[in-house]
Write a protein that holds these residues in place. Structure first.
Motif, PDB file in Angstrom:
ATOM      1  N   GLN A 111       0.551  -8.385   7.233  1.00 19.91           N
ATOM      2  CA  GLN A 111       0.581  -9.408   6.179  1.00 19.91           C
ATOM      3  C   GLN A 111      -0.708 -10.230   6.201  1.00 19.91           C
ATOM      4  OE1 GLN A 111       2.874  -9.534   3.838  1.00 19.91           O
ATOM      5  NE2 GLN A 111       2.042 -11.319   2.803  1.00 19.91           N
ATOM      6  N   ARG A 112      -1.190 -10.580   7.385  1.00 24.69           N
ATOM      7  CA  ARG A 112      -2.457 -11.326   7.493  1.00 24.69           C
ATOM      8  C   ARG A 112      -3.628 -10.488   6.972  1.00 24.69           C
ATOM      9  NH1 ARG A 112       0.149 -13.241  11.975  1.00 24.69           N
ATOM     10  NH2 ARG A 112      -0.694 -11.665  13.396  1.00 24.69           N
ATOM     11  N   ALA A 113      -3.637  -9.196   7.314  1.00 21.78           N
ATOM     12  CA  ALA A 113      -4.696  -8.302   6.839  1.00 21.78           C
ATOM     13  C   ALA A 113      -4.667  -8.222   5.314  1.00 21.78           C
ATOM     14  CB  ALA A 113      -4.545  -6.916   7.455  1.00 21.78           C
ATOM     15  N   GLY A 159      -3.587 -10.545   3.272  1.00 19.41           N
ATOM     16  CA  GLY A 159      -4.083 -11.819   2.766  1.00 19.41           C
ATOM     17  C   GLY A 159      -5.599 -11.898   2.763  1.00 19.41           C
ATOM     18  N   LYS A 160      -6.217 -11.394   3.811  1.00 18.69           N
ATOM     19  CA  LYS A 160      -7.684 -11.412   3.891  1.00 18.69           C
ATOM     20  C   LYS A 160      -8.299 -10.509   2.832  1.00 18.69           C
ATOM     21  CE  LYS A 160      -8.012 -12.576   8.765  1.00 18.69           C
ATOM     22  NZ  LYS A 160      -8.378 -12.117  10.115  1.00 18.69           N
ATOM     23  N   LEU A 161      -7.707  -9.357   2.616  1.00 17.04           N
ATOM     24  CA  LEU A 161      -8.225  -8.439   1.605  1.00 17.04           C
ATOM     25  C   LEU A 161      -7.918  -8.915   0.193  1.00 17.04           C
ATOM     26  CD1 LEU A 161      -7.279  -5.062   3.326  1.00 17.04           C
ATOM     27  CD2 LEU A 161      -9.592  -6.000   3.024  1.00 17.04           C
ATOM     28  N   TRP A 162      -6.780  -9.576   0.021  1.00 18.67           N
ATOM     29  CA  TRP A 162      -6.349 -10.040  -1.292  1.00 18.67           C
ATOM     30  C   TRP A 162      -7.237 -11.157  -1.839  1.00 18.67           C
ATOM     31  CZ3 TRP A 162      -4.325  -9.270  -5.737  1.00 18.67           C
ATOM     32  CH2 TRP A 162      -3.918 -10.320  -6.548  1.00 18.67           C
ATOM     33  N   ALA A 163      -7.707 -12.048  -0.988  1.00 19.02           N
ATOM     34  CA  ALA A 163      -8.455 -13.231  -1.454  1.00 19.02           C
ATOM     35  C   ALA A 163      -9.624 -12.868  -2.379  1.00 19.02           C
ATOM     36  CB  ALA A 163      -8.920 -14.066  -0.268  1.00 19.02           C
ATOM     37  N   ALA A 215      -5.050  -1.352 -10.417  1.00 16.77           N
ATOM     38  CA  ALA A 215      -5.734  -0.053 -10.369  1.00 16.77           C
ATOM     39  C   ALA A 215      -7.045  -0.095  -9.593  1.00 16.77           C
ATOM     40  CB  ALA A 215      -6.002   0.431 -11.796  1.00 16.77           C
ATOM     41  N   ASP A 216      -7.505  -1.279  -9.225  1.00 12.91           N
ATOM     42  CA  ASP A 216      -8.781  -1.417  -8.529  1.00 12.91           C
ATOM     43  C   ASP A 216      -8.714  -0.749  -7.152  1.00 12.91           C
ATOM     44  OD1 ASP A 216     -10.717  -3.093  -6.652  1.00 12.91           O
ATOM     45  OD2 ASP A 216     -11.405  -3.358  -8.717  1.00 12.91           O
ATOM     46  N   PRO A 217      -9.732   0.037  -6.783  1.00 14.60           N
ATOM     47  CA  PRO A 217      -9.729   0.688  -5.462  1.00 14.60           C
ATOM     48  C   PRO A 217      -9.607  -0.289  -4.293  1.00 14.60           C
ATOM     49  CG  PRO A 217     -11.416   1.650  -6.868  1.00 14.60           C
ATOM     50  CD  PRO A 217     -10.866   0.452  -7.601  1.00 14.60           C
ATOM     51  N   ALA A 218     -10.169  -1.469  -4.428  1.00 14.13           N
ATOM     52  CA  ALA A 218     -10.046  -2.461  -3.348  1.00 14.13           C
ATOM     53  C   ALA A 218      -8.587  -2.874  -3.170  1.00 14.13           C
ATOM     54  CB  ALA A 218     -10.920  -3.676  -3.630  1.00 14.13           C
ATOM     55  N   TYR A 219      -7.844  -2.967  -4.274  1.00 16.68           N
ATOM     56  CA  TYR A 219      -6.436  -3.329  -4.152  1.00 16.68           C
ATOM     57  C   TYR A 219      -5.632  -2.205  -3.507  1.00 16.68           C
ATOM     58  CZ  TYR A 219      -1.841  -5.066  -4.564  1.00 16.68           C
ATOM     59  OH  TYR A 219      -0.577  -5.469  -4.216  1.00 16.68           O
ATOM     60  N   GLN A 260      -1.845  -1.085   0.972  1.00 18.65           N
ATOM     61  CA  GLN A 260      -1.329  -0.357   2.129  1.00 18.65           C
ATOM     62  C   GLN A 260      -0.868  -1.316   3.219  1.00 18.65           C
ATOM     63  OE1 GLN A 260      -0.640   2.836   1.703  1.00 18.65           O
ATOM     64  NE2 GLN A 260      -1.555   2.451  -0.303  1.00 18.65           N
ATOM     65  N   HIS A 261      -1.578  -2.431   3.396  1.00 22.58           N
ATOM     66  CA  HIS A 261      -1.169  -3.447   4.376  1.00 22.58           C
ATOM     67  C   HIS A 261       0.095  -4.170   3.904  1.00 22.58           C
ATOM     68  CE1 HIS A 261      -4.685  -3.017   6.943  1.00 22.58           C
ATOM     69  NE2 HIS A 261      -5.396  -2.919   5.836  1.00 22.58           N
ATOM     70  N   ALA A 262       0.155  -4.467   2.605  1.00 22.32           N
ATOM     71  CA  ALA A 262       1.333  -5.153   2.067  1.00 22.32           C
ATOM     72  C   ALA A 262       2.582  -4.306   2.254  1.00 22.32           C
ATOM     73  CB  ALA A 262       1.121  -5.472   0.584  1.00 22.32           C
ATOM     74  N   LEU A 263       2.458  -3.010   2.008  1.00 22.83           N
ATOM     75  CA  LEU A 263       3.611  -2.117   2.141  1.00 22.83           C
ATOM     76  C   LEU A 263       4.030  -1.927   3.596  1.00 22.83           C
ATOM     77  CD1 LEU A 263       2.641   0.538  -0.542  1.00 22.83           C
ATOM     78  CD2 LEU A 263       4.367  -1.274  -0.728  1.00 22.83           C
ATOM     79  N   LYS A 264       3.089  -2.093   4.501  1.00 19.30           N
ATOM     80  CA  LYS A 264       3.410  -2.029   5.927  1.00 19.30           C
ATOM     81  C   LYS A 264       4.071  -3.331   6.388  1.00 19.30           C
ATOM     82  CE  LYS A 264       1.306  -1.044  10.388  1.00 19.30           C
ATOM     83  NZ  LYS A 264       0.071  -0.931  11.146  1.00 19.30           N
ATOM     84  N   ALA A 265       3.685  -4.445   5.768  1.00 16.82           N
ATOM     85  CA  ALA A 265       4.184  -5.762   6.172  1.00 16.82           C
ATOM     86  C   ALA A 265       5.649  -5.978   5.810  1.00 16.82           C
ATOM     87  CB  ALA A 265       3.332  -6.862   5.554  1.00 16.82           C
ATOM     88  N   SER A 266       6.070  -5.446   4.661  1.00 15.97           N
ATOM     89  CA  SER A 266       7.449  -5.655   4.214  1.00 15.97           C
ATOM     90  C   SER A 266       7.789  -4.641   3.126  1.00 15.97           C
ATOM     91  CB  SER A 266       7.635  -7.072   3.673  1.00 15.97           C
ATOM     92  OG  SER A 266       6.913  -7.242   2.467  1.00 15.97           O
TER      93      SER A 266
END
Length: 97
Positions: free
Chosen positions: A18-20, A22-26, A70-74, A79-85
């Motif tokens: 979840q923290r990862a 958040g860092k990528l999402w910002a 659709a953005d590649p960065a998202y 992948q982190h979000a789906l691992k978090a919950s």
């Protein structure tokens, strides 16, 4: 018209993921002008079986909401979000208050 992501999530089971996320999402949120909308999940959830969290993300347009997803960065962040919950994400068009 504005675009929204409505995310229905379970409890976070992997805080590190979840923290990862958040860092990528910002920077992605900044790029697409995404705004998190405050929502008291406890008060909003009336018929929930597995959903414990509700997040609403507002975009200036429906097209921006779709482009962000659709953005590649998202894709990497997701992948982190789906691992978090466990979660479900809807993308809708409208003009919600």
């Amino acid at each position: 018209m504005k675009g929204y992501w409505i995310i229905l999530g379970s409890d976070v089971t992997d805080p590190e993921a979840q923290r990862a996320y958040g860092k990528l999402w910002a920077p992605i949120a900044e790029k697409f002008g995404a705004k998190l909308k405050s929502l008291d999940s406890g008060a909003a959830l009336k018929e929930a079986q597995t959903t414990r969290r509700v997040v609403v993300v507002e975009f200036a347009s429906y097209e921006r909401a779709l482009a962000c997803y659709a953005d590649p960065a998202y894709e990497e962040a997701k992948q982190h979000a789906l691992k978090a919950s466990k979660r479900e994400l809807l993308i809708v068009e409208g003009d919600f208050a």
